[in-house]
Design an enzyme around this catalytic site. Sequence first.
Site, PDB file in Angstrom:
ATOM      1  N   ARG A  76     -28.660  -3.135  15.664  1.00 18.17           N
ATOM      2  CA  ARG A  76     -27.586  -4.118  15.830  1.00 18.17           C
ATOM      3  C   ARG A  76     -26.352  -3.637  15.059  1.00 18.17           C
ATOM      4  O   ARG A  76     -26.473  -2.933  14.058  1.00 18.17           O
ATOM      5  CB  ARG A  76     -28.023  -5.485  15.281  1.00 18.17           C
ATOM      6  CG  ARG A  76     -29.123  -6.174  16.117  1.00 18.17           C
ATOM      7  CD  ARG A  76     -28.648  -6.559  17.482  1.00 18.17           C
ATOM      8  NE  ARG A  76     -29.640  -7.330  18.221  1.00 18.17           N
ATOM      9  CZ  ARG A  76     -30.598  -6.784  18.972  1.00 18.17           C
ATOM     10  NH1 ARG A  76     -30.714  -5.440  19.023  1.00 18.17           N
ATOM     11  NH2 ARG A  76     -31.461  -7.534  19.636  1.00 18.17           N
ATOM     12  N   ASP A  93      -7.957  -0.893   0.674  1.00 18.61           N
ATOM     13  CA  ASP A  93      -8.540   0.447   0.885  1.00 18.61           C
ATOM     14  C   ASP A  93      -8.739   1.209  -0.419  1.00 18.61           C
ATOM     15  O   ASP A  93      -9.506   2.163  -0.464  1.00 18.61           O
ATOM     16  CB  ASP A  93      -7.618   1.283   1.785  1.00 18.61           C
ATOM     17  CG  ASP A  93      -7.374   0.625   3.117  1.00 18.61           C
ATOM     18  OD1 ASP A  93      -6.362   0.968   3.773  1.00 18.61           O
ATOM     19  OD2 ASP A  93      -8.174  -0.239   3.510  1.00 18.61           O
ATOM     20  N   GLY A 124       0.817  -1.207   0.000  1.00 21.08           N
ATOM     21  CA  GLY A 124       0.000   0.000   0.000  1.00 21.08           C
ATOM     22  C   GLY A 124       0.852   1.259   0.000  1.00 21.08           C
ATOM     23  O   GLY A 124       2.062   1.226  -0.277  1.00 21.08           O
TER      24      GLY A 124
END
Length: 323
Positions: A247, A127, A102
């Site tokens: 939730r 990402d 990355g």
Amino acid sequence: MKRIGLLTSGGDAPGMNAAIRVIVRKGSEIGAEILGIQRGFRGLIDGDVVPLDNRAAGGIIERGGTILRTARAASFLTLDGQKSAVATIAEQGMDGLIVIGGDGSLKGARAMHEHGVATIGIPASIDNDIPGTTMAIGVDTALNTAVDALNKIRDTAYSHERVFVVEVMGRRSGYIALMSGLAGGAEIVLIPEVKVSFDEIYALIDSGRQIGKRHSIIAVAEGFCAEGSAGRVISEFLRKKTDLEIRLTILGHLQRGGSPTAFDRILASRFGAMAIESLVEGISGKMTALTQGRIATIPLAEIEHVATNVDLALYRLVYSVAS
Ligand code: F6P
């Protein structure tokens, strides 16, 4: 170009092994030996090197992760660390280096180039925050993992008429949240690139209820809240604000694993081939990139800052079709 070092660094990404496979096989084709460096830049500093032959490249294209293992080596950020790495390159008689990783790893690749090592970077990060390339290795697989999870969450959200907050990875980028939210039919997508107040989030949920929506899915990027823990912070706010059943599901490192998709295997293979061809042509200090559908190389110096590759037109599309 007879001995080429190869390392994977930073967060692992599905497809890294597909790149390794092509690099080893293309290396063999040009008569170059590929030297696998274990555990990223830490292995380069420690001289942790194992030759990779064609057999080593067998049976790995379908495997997530990286057979070379990886690490986040802070020591490489120091000049001493970089000098130790350059010494390993010389001791091992390496003519070139390929770095798969990355934005931080690619900065390391640039440093090696600036120390005089012929170096090519290959972008790999789920990402998708590496500028200059529309896709990095691992992004498509992570997106499909997230969409599969959203599909499963939607079944139980519908059955129990609940609001689910689903937190996805991405560091400071909202790319995974936006694209998986769009593909997964999320009612709300929250990304660091677009500020939305908690009251606005509540208003979006409430307006959905007014038109009869009995369940909702909120896809939130982990970096949406500057202080982190975006999913927990938002779900706790909604629990206090409403009587709805809320939730929270945090997908976490599930998004980093899994067998790479065809797209990632093909992208990784094309990047691997381009990296070998570039070194053979005497090119250094560049990164392979996917631009306008083509594979090219761009200067590593151009990737100074992380990008997010987020398309705000798609962000608006999510809300225009979510009602
Ligand atoms: O950079 C990839 C990534 O998965 C990010 O999305 C996430 O925030 C980070 O790595 C997690 O880092 P680690 O694997 O070191 O916990």
